[in-house]
Design an enzyme around this catalytic site. Sequence first.
Site, PDB file in Angstrom:
ATOM      1  N   GLU B  59       0.805  -1.140  -0.071  1.00  0.00           N
ATOM      2  CA  GLU B  59      -0.058  -0.030  -0.016  1.00  0.00           C
ATOM      3  C   GLU B  59       0.773   1.302   0.170  1.00  0.00           C
ATOM      4  OE1 GLU B  59      -2.505   0.221   3.257  1.00  0.00           O
ATOM      5  OE2 GLU B  59      -3.170   2.201   2.776  1.00  0.00           O
ATOM      6  N   ASP B  70      -5.480   9.934   9.684  1.00  0.00           N
ATOM      7  CA  ASP B  70      -4.378   9.537   9.818  1.00  0.00           C
ATOM      8  C   ASP B  70      -3.744  10.126  11.063  1.00  0.00           C
ATOM      9  OD1 ASP B  70      -3.186   7.567   8.008  1.00  0.00           O
ATOM     10  OD2 ASP B  70      -3.456   9.304   6.620  1.00  0.00           O
TER      11      ASP B  70
END
Lengths: 425, 269
Positions: B59, B70
């Site tokens: 990824e 995040d």
Amino acid sequence: MALSLPTYPQPDERGRYGRFGGRYVPETLIPALDELQQAYHTARTDPAFLNELDRLLRDFVGRPSSLYLAERLTEHAGGAKIYLKREDQNYTGAHKINNCLAQALLAKRMGKQRVIAETGAGQHGVASATAAALLGLDCVVYMGAEDIRRQALNVFRMKLLGAEVREVTSGTSTLKDATNEAIRDWVTNVRDTFYILGSVVGPHPYPAMVRDFQSIIGEEVKVQHQALEGREVPDVIVACVGGGSNAIGIFAPFAYLPEHERPLMIGTEAAGEGVESGRHAASVAGGRIGVLHGAMMYLLNDDEGQIVPPHSISAGLDYPGIGPEHCLYAETGVAQYVPVTDAQALDALQLLTRLEGIIPALESAHAIHAAVEIAGRMPPEQTVVVNLSGRGDKDVAEVMRLLDLAQTAPAQDAPGVIRPQEVHA
Amino acid sequence: MTATLTATTPGAARIHAAFARAHAEGRAAFIPFMTAGYPTAQAFAGVADELLEHADLLEVGIPYSDPLGDGPTIQRASEQALAGGTSTRGTLALVKALRARHATPIVIMTYVNPIYAVGPREFMRLAQDAGVDGLILPDLPPDQDLEIADLAAEHGLAVTFLIAPTSTPARVKLVAEACTGFLYAVSVTGVTGAREGSALAEVPAMLALAREHARVPVAVGFGVKDADTARQVAQVADGVVVGSAFINAARQGQSVGALAATIRAGCQK
């Protein structure tokens, strides 16, 4: 007379204002947004909620705020009558308290004991901390390190009110980053935390809910203008726009009138050092469509989609986007959005202070500048209503610093106005 | 693992095959994450090569200025990568170079604004040209923009959406049915990042619900940081995603490859 919240034809059931708005957020938050939407849907017509909100707005905030004819400013502009909608008279000093009390009441109703907020200039943080203190809720306020420096007084007020102020040092250390951190906190603590969002931005239903809570400003203008001028609708309404909550609060009650009955509505964007300089926060004039904080809107972002740091003399306007309903107004011509520079706002702040004895917030000074310009080109029987969204106490130290930096030059606008050659020396 | 995989695109077929290979070896698929252009534009390729030695899927994150989903580790990595000049087009060029050296499927993690800025159709074209197999879109619930998934499919790409412990059964169904690559189950209520202790208590129930609807493999991420947490996840999931731990290793100059080998070993069922 009991309070009622207005109903508007926008957004659609998916939270869209035309192509703007929506819910671009991590999946974790979607159930919370659904829950909030449901809770708000029920509360907005519940007499118990409305009566309590009405009581607090009247007795705690001090509403209605007056619609004040600024005679000397009118004389100075030399045209239409300039009225000031005095949101600076509200307890805590700005329109922000209208929305914060309403959201905090909703939080309590939903059984959430902890509230979080983001703040730029500190007005929303102070209002959130105030509402939390009043209702006995725990409060955490996220604020950029740069704004903490610029707004030390408000930081202290929040702490005094019992809130925890968390300094944000990521990104540009200003409002957009504080908003990111508040959303991350919400993602993490969503089960027991209510996010009191401070403007008409963010994922649906926030832009609609905040608008509804702020619409009391425009609704009062209708009643007051009727009493003063014998008609509900002013000719022109001017309000400053960062995210755009005070502006939507005064625009929305007029925005869905038939076109020939609508006033000319002008939102002033923070043009900073000028839109062409690249150092500004004018999302309509200098942005392009993008997604930030959960909504599609006009946004300062580069051709890679990275957010461009905004700049404004006013921490409260220092935001790279503008609420989705404003975007729809801009696109369809319901309202016009004009850039006003730092220097123009600083001049207008001094002008209003000298002529009317009212020190406006730097945010509101942007609107004052545009109002004086346009009133001067209008006949005396017409009216311009300016939303004086907040008072300038919080900005006095920063204004003092900027004027100290500026070289004094011959006054042009009014006797004694300090005209900075270079504000950002 | 889901028995009735119906790959809708070449990218989906390659992703499903990677899960099937790992499954045949008695493992959950190991899916490391790295931010493109981190720790530097030059060093990224070497780090990615090391990860690809051990990965079943890689990824790659497009660095973004305002990454809402995040935590601080990936956010700081993104800031550093952006400061080093990494762009969306640049990331896709990096991926193209990796694909020339490795057969392992690569999925791109990106927020929606970079896609809109480039233009959804142009973005998909560039991604297809770079050999990207799929997309992970952390701020795009599948019912927000139906065009993105359609455009991805048109360009041979698979799409992965996310579910969270807060997802209602109705949301799990909606998200699971929209996924064409794999389904990404977020292990915790929160943002990405390695955490103290184990916080995987909510995973089994969430996965049981997801498997009722998903036609694709189900991977788990967020908070998986070492062989031990990977092992716990591998008992219930088809794939294990590990991100912040590799960023931390790269930042501290530790061997990313050695950590990847350890965690891959932990993915044994």
